[in-house]
Motif scaffolding. Structure first.
Motif, mmCIF file in Angstrom:
data_model
loop_
_atom_site.group_PDB
_atom_site.id
_atom_site.type_symbol
_atom_site.label_atom_id
_atom_site.label_comp_id
_atom_site.label_asym_id
_atom_site.label_seq_id
_atom_site.Cartn_x
_atom_site.Cartn_y
_atom_site.Cartn_z
ATOM 1 N N GLY A 82 0.806 -1.217 0.000
ATOM 2 C CA GLY A 82 0.000 0.000 0.000
ATOM 3 C C GLY A 82 0.835 1.260 0.000
ATOM 4 O O GLY A 82 0.532 2.224 -0.727
ATOM 5 N N ALA A 83 1.898 1.296 0.811
ATOM 6 C CA ALA A 83 2.746 2.496 0.876
ATOM 7 C C ALA A 83 3.428 2.759 -0.453
ATOM 8 O O ALA A 83 3.578 3.912 -0.872
ATOM 9 N N ASN A 84 3.851 1.701 -1.143
ATOM 10 C CA ASN A 84 4.473 1.897 -2.454
ATOM 11 C C ASN A 84 3.472 2.432 -3.470
ATOM 12 O O ASN A 84 3.815 3.293 -4.290
ATOM 13 N N LEU A 85 2.229 1.959 -3.418
ATOM 14 C CA LEU A 85 1.213 2.473 -4.333
ATOM 15 C C LEU A 85 0.878 3.933 -4.017
ATOM 16 O O LEU A 85 0.774 4.766 -4.930
ATOM 17 N N VAL A 86 0.724 4.250 -2.739
ATOM 18 C CA VAL A 86 0.451 5.637 -2.352
ATOM 19 C C VAL A 86 1.603 6.540 -2.781
ATOM 20 O O VAL A 86 1.395 7.667 -3.248
ATOM 21 N N GLN A 87 2.828 6.050 -2.653
ATOM 22 C CA GLN A 87 3.978 6.860 -3.054
ATOM 23 C C GLN A 87 3.950 7.151 -4.555
ATOM 24 O O GLN A 87 4.198 8.285 -4.974
ATOM 25 N N MET A 88 3.635 6.153 -5.370
ATOM 26 C CA MET A 88 3.565 6.383 -6.819
ATOM 27 C C MET A 88 2.526 7.449 -7.156
ATOM 28 O O MET A 88 2.785 8.360 -7.951
ATOM 29 N N LEU A 89 1.360 7.348 -6.544
ATOM 30 C CA LEU A 89 0.296 8.312 -6.812
ATOM 31 C C LEU A 89 0.690 9.709 -6.336
ATOM 32 O O LEU A 89 0.481 10.711 -7.042
ATOM 33 N N THR A 90 1.265 9.789 -5.142
ATOM 34 C CA THR A 90 1.608 11.088 -4.560
ATOM 35 C C THR A 90 2.708 11.777 -5.343
ATOM 36 O O THR A 90 2.631 12.985 -5.636
ATOM 37 N N LEU A 91 3.757 11.027 -5.705
ATOM 38 C CA LEU A 91 4.867 11.654 -6.419
ATOM 39 C C LEU A 91 4.486 11.990 -7.854
ATOM 40 O O LEU A 91 5.009 12.951 -8.422
ATOM 41 N N MET A 95 7.505 9.474 -10.347
ATOM 42 C CA MET A 95 7.964 10.731 -10.945
ATOM 43 C C MET A 95 7.935 10.664 -12.469
ATOM 44 O O MET A 95 7.519 11.615 -13.136
ATOM 45 N N ALA A 96 8.376 9.525 -13.036
ATOM 46 C CA ALA A 96 8.372 9.391 -14.495
ATOM 47 C C ALA A 96 6.950 9.437 -15.041
ATOM 48 O O ALA A 96 6.681 10.058 -16.075
ATOM 49 N N THR A 97 6.021 8.770 -14.350
ATOM 50 C CA THR A 97 4.631 8.788 -14.779
ATOM 51 C C THR A 97 4.053 10.198 -14.687
ATOM 52 O O THR A 97 3.303 10.639 -15.574
ATOM 53 N N GLY A 98 4.390 10.915 -13.617
ATOM 54 C CA GLY A 98 3.925 12.288 -13.483
ATOM 55 C C GLY A 98 4.423 13.166 -14.613
ATOM 56 O O GLY A 98 3.667 13.984 -15.156
ATOM 57 N N HIS A 133 -3.601 24.497 -15.395
ATOM 58 C CA HIS A 133 -4.766 24.243 -14.544
ATOM 59 C C HIS A 133 -5.231 22.786 -14.665
ATOM 60 O O HIS A 133 -5.591 22.151 -13.665
ATOM 61 N N LEU A 134 -5.246 22.268 -15.899
ATOM 62 C CA LEU A 134 -5.654 20.881 -16.098
ATOM 63 C C LEU A 134 -4.674 19.928 -15.402
ATOM 64 O O LEU A 134 -5.088 18.936 -14.780
ATOM 65 N N ALA A 135 -3.379 20.230 -15.482
ATOM 66 C CA ALA A 135 -2.381 19.395 -14.820
ATOM 67 C C ALA A 135 -2.572 19.421 -13.299
ATOM 68 O O ALA A 135 -2.499 18.380 -12.632
ATOM 69 N N PHE A 136 -2.841 20.599 -12.744
ATOM 70 C CA PHE A 136 -3.041 20.701 -11.299
ATOM 71 C C PHE A 136 -4.312 19.960 -10.876
ATOM 72 O O PHE A 136 -4.341 19.306 -9.826
ATOM 73 N N GLY A 137 -5.364 20.045 -11.676
ATOM 74 C CA GLY A 137 -6.591 19.318 -11.371
ATOM 75 C C GLY A 137 -6.377 17.811 -11.410
ATOM 76 O O GLY A 137 -6.907 17.067 -10.566
ATOM 77 N N THR A 138 -5.605 17.342 -12.392
ATOM 78 C CA THR A 138 -5.290 15.916 -12.471
ATOM 79 C C THR A 138 -4.461 15.478 -11.272
ATOM 80 O O THR A 138 -4.660 14.384 -10.719
ATOM 81 N N ALA A 139 -3.522 16.328 -10.858
ATOM 82 C CA ALA A 139 -2.724 16.021 -9.667
ATOM 83 C C ALA A 139 -3.614 15.897 -8.440
ATOM 84 O O ALA A 139 -3.409 15.019 -7.587
ATOM 85 N N ALA A 140 -4.613 16.756 -8.330
ATOM 86 C CA ALA A 140 -5.550 16.667 -7.211
ATOM 87 C C ALA A 140 -6.295 15.333 -7.238
ATOM 88 O O ALA A 140 -6.505 14.704 -6.188
ATOM 89 N N ALA A 141 -6.678 14.880 -8.422
ATOM 90 C CA ALA A 141 -7.363 13.588 -8.538
ATOM 91 C C ALA A 141 -6.457 12.438 -8.110
ATOM 92 O O ALA A 141 -6.901 11.478 -7.450
ATOM 93 N N LEU A 142 -5.175 12.513 -8.456
ATOM 94 C CA LEU A 142 -4.220 11.484 -8.024
ATOM 95 C C LEU A 142 -4.092 11.457 -6.506
ATOM 96 O O LEU A 142 -3.977 10.381 -5.896
ATOM 97 N N LEU A 143 -4.137 12.624 -5.876
ATOM 98 C CA LEU A 143 -4.048 12.683 -4.416
ATOM 99 C C LEU A 143 -5.314 12.126 -3.762
ATOM 100 O O LEU A 143 -5.240 11.516 -2.689
ATOM 101 N N VAL A 144 -6.448 12.326 -4.395
ATOM 102 C CA VAL A 144 -7.679 11.705 -3.890
ATOM 103 C C VAL A 144 -7.541 10.179 -3.932
ATOM 104 O O VAL A 144 -7.943 9.472 -2.985
ATOM 105 N N ALA A 145 -6.971 9.656 -5.016
ATOM 106 C CA ALA A 145 -6.734 8.214 -5.107
ATOM 107 C C ALA A 145 -5.776 7.747 -4.017
ATOM 108 O O ALA A 145 -5.968 6.679 -3.412
ATOM 109 N N ALA A 146 -4.726 8.543 -3.749
ATOM 110 C CA ALA A 146 -3.776 8.195 -2.690
ATOM 111 C C ALA A 146 -4.459 8.170 -1.327
ATOM 112 O O ALA A 146 -4.192 7.289 -0.493
ATOM 113 N N LEU A 147 -5.350 9.133 -1.077
ATOM 114 C CA LEU A 147 -6.113 9.149 0.170
ATOM 115 C C LEU A 147 -6.978 7.895 0.301
ATOM 116 O O LEU A 147 -7.072 7.292 1.384
ATOM 117 N N THR A 148 -7.598 7.490 -0.784
ATOM 118 C CA THR A 148 -8.459 6.312 -0.770
ATOM 119 C C THR A 148 -7.662 5.050 -0.429
ATOM 120 O O THR A 148 -8.078 4.230 0.403
#
Length: 492
Positions: free
Chosen positions: A282-291, A420-423, A454-469
């Motif tokens: 789980g921590a590795n998956l959260v890290q991928m999403l967060t970074l 980071m590469a995916t981001g 703005h679109l990139a920042f919104g997508t980043a927010a969605a990735l953080l929501v996934a990390a929270l989940t």
């Protein structure tokens, strides 16, 4: 945590030395990581000067970053396991030697080919040393409170390196030349090697016979390198191009074959038991999403400042300095106490919410932003990274046995690079596509760029929501270390 105490399941325990030796060891590990992260960010500022002096084409210039990223991300898992087998101290020293020698080659490069080869060599050296750093750290600091403090210090150096690199790169390039962004690694690397020989504890390793899976090594290294290469080239070729789909499929096949091999091999390179821990997985998956999301802050905010607001390279570095201070201050002075009191999972949730607030704020930045009212609040909210990184590090290492600590460290660093590469690929492509669409509709350049960001920042927010989940559903507070039973005839 049950990960690092020497038990019967660890047939080759590491010798961690006396407690008084741990301070210098932590300093050596932190400085080595600082050098690695510094090198990753310092190059981006000097790229225009490198292109001018060495005659890089625009497409070729990106390989000063890609060559490093492919080698670093592709070799981390292998290097982490080899560290468990031959000794983490040996791997750490060898990695720093390779990195320092490659830095000398990079600084003296007189053409694109030499510099790209040197950057690949730096990636190899960084993978060798970085892959075992966390493994050494968690075996040195077995007690939960001490480990939390050590990880806080370690995370602080990471935050410092990223921001110092942006400022230092501009200073060295303007005052001297781009060559000095590589030469600066020489005294640091030599000092790290000299000090590490005395400061780091000796460890025997389990021996190559315990996991010398050559076929598995070729499969995972080839799959990771090919996958990272495919991801970093998406911006050039596109998501649905034959180049992307073909190489992506080949990477997936190699990695699938690797996991099949690990399930069948008598001495696997990566024992699959490490993935049975929900905290490790789980921590590795959260890290991928967060970074992946944090790329929006680290790079796209810098692009916004320079391309829309007209900041120079040094001005951009200084403008982002409050974020480094905020992240570093929280990770160094606050995170350990909060992790000990409230648990890493709860602290991780709080940090992710702060980062989500920062990304949400960025989705409304205007074309004519004022730094104090529009950007400084983001720099302060991004302090959530100082909570997220130490908590994730503790959780990501919490389910590994001591004899798997190097592997867990390599896996954690691998998912970091993949994130980071995916981001880079996802957010850059989305921002560029949105900008092109707005320009085609007749929007002025500054507004079109801002719309893409703005679109990139919104997508980043969605990735953080996934990390929270994932954090809420998968992660659990690590169990305290198991205390070995004392035989009756030894009880007093």
């Amino acid at each position: 945590m049950s990960t690092t105490s020497t038990t019967a399941s660890s047939p080759h325990p590491s010798r961690t030395g006396a407690p008084r030796s741990r301070g210098p060891a932590l300093a050596v590990l932190s400085v080595a990581m600082l050098m690695t992260i510094l090198d990753g960010s310092i190059v981006t500022v000097a790229m225009p000067a490198i292109q001018r002096d060495l005659g890089f084409s625009p497409a070729g210039l990106s390989w000063t970053v890609n060559a490093y990223l492919i080698a670093f991300g592709g070799l981390l898992l292998l290097a982490g396991r080899l560290g468990d087998l031959i000794g983490r101290k040996t791997m750490f020293l060898a990695g720093n030697a390779v990195f320092t020698a490659a830095s000398l080659l990079a600084g003296t490069a007189d053409g694109p080919g030499t510099l790209i080869a040197a950057r690949f060599g730096q990636g190899v050296g960084s993978a060798m040393s970085s892959a075992v750093v966390l493994g050494i750290l968690v075996t040195l600091f077995a007690e939960a409170g001490e480990r939390a403090k050590a990880i806080g210090v370690f995370s602080f150096t990471g935050a410092a390196g990223a921001s110092i690199g942006q400022v230092l790169g501009g200073v060295l390039t303007d005052a001297f030349s781009w060559n000095w962004i590589f030469f600066i690694n020489l005294p640091i690397g030599l000092a790290v090697i000299a000090l590490a020989v005395r400061a780091l504890p000796d460890d025997r390793g389990a021996g190559l016979a315990a996991g010398a899976d050559v076929i598995g090594a070729l499969l995972v290294t080839g799959g990771l390198m090919l996958g990272i290469y495919t991801v970093v080239q998406i911006e050039r070729y596109g998501w649905l191009a034959a180049h992307t789909l073909g190489l992506g499929a080949a990477s997936a096949v190699l990695l699938a074959a690797f996991f099949v091999r690990q399930a069948m091999a008598g001495t696997p390179l990566m024992p699959l038991r490490i993935l049975r821990s929900r905290n490790v997985a789980g921590a590795n998956l959260v890290q991928m999403l967060t970074l992946s999301a944090m790329f929006a802050f680290q790079i796209i905010v810098a692009l916004y400042m320079q391309k829309v607001l007209g900041y120079g390279a040094l001005d951009t570095g200084l403008a982002m300095l409050p974020a480094a201070v905020a992240i570093g201050g929280v990770s160094l002075f606050v995170s350990a106490r909060l992790n000990t009191r409230f648990g890493e999972r709860n602290v991780l949730l709080a940090g992710l919410l702060l980062l989500l607030g920062a990304m949400g704020w960025l989705t409304r930045v205007p074309v004519d932003a004022d730094y104090v009212t529009d950007l400084l609040p983001v720099m302060l909210l991004i302090a959530g990274g100082g909570l997220v990184l130490p908590a994730l590090t503790s959780l990501g290492m919490s389910g590994a046995r001591e004899d798997d600590a190097g592997l867990a460290s390599g896996l954690f660093n691998t998912t970091q690079q993949i994130g980071m590469a995916t981001g880079v690929a996802v957010l850059s492509t989305l921002a560029a596509s949105r900008t092109d669409g707005l320009l085609s509709a007749g929007t002025d350049e500054a507004t079109a760029l801002t719309g893409g960001y703005h679109l990139a920042f919104g997508t980043a927010a969605a990735l953080l929501v996934a990390a929270l989940t994932v954090t809420l559903v998968v992660l659990r507070r690590p169990e305290p270390p198991a205390v070995p039973a004392v035989p009756a005839d030894q009880q007093s």
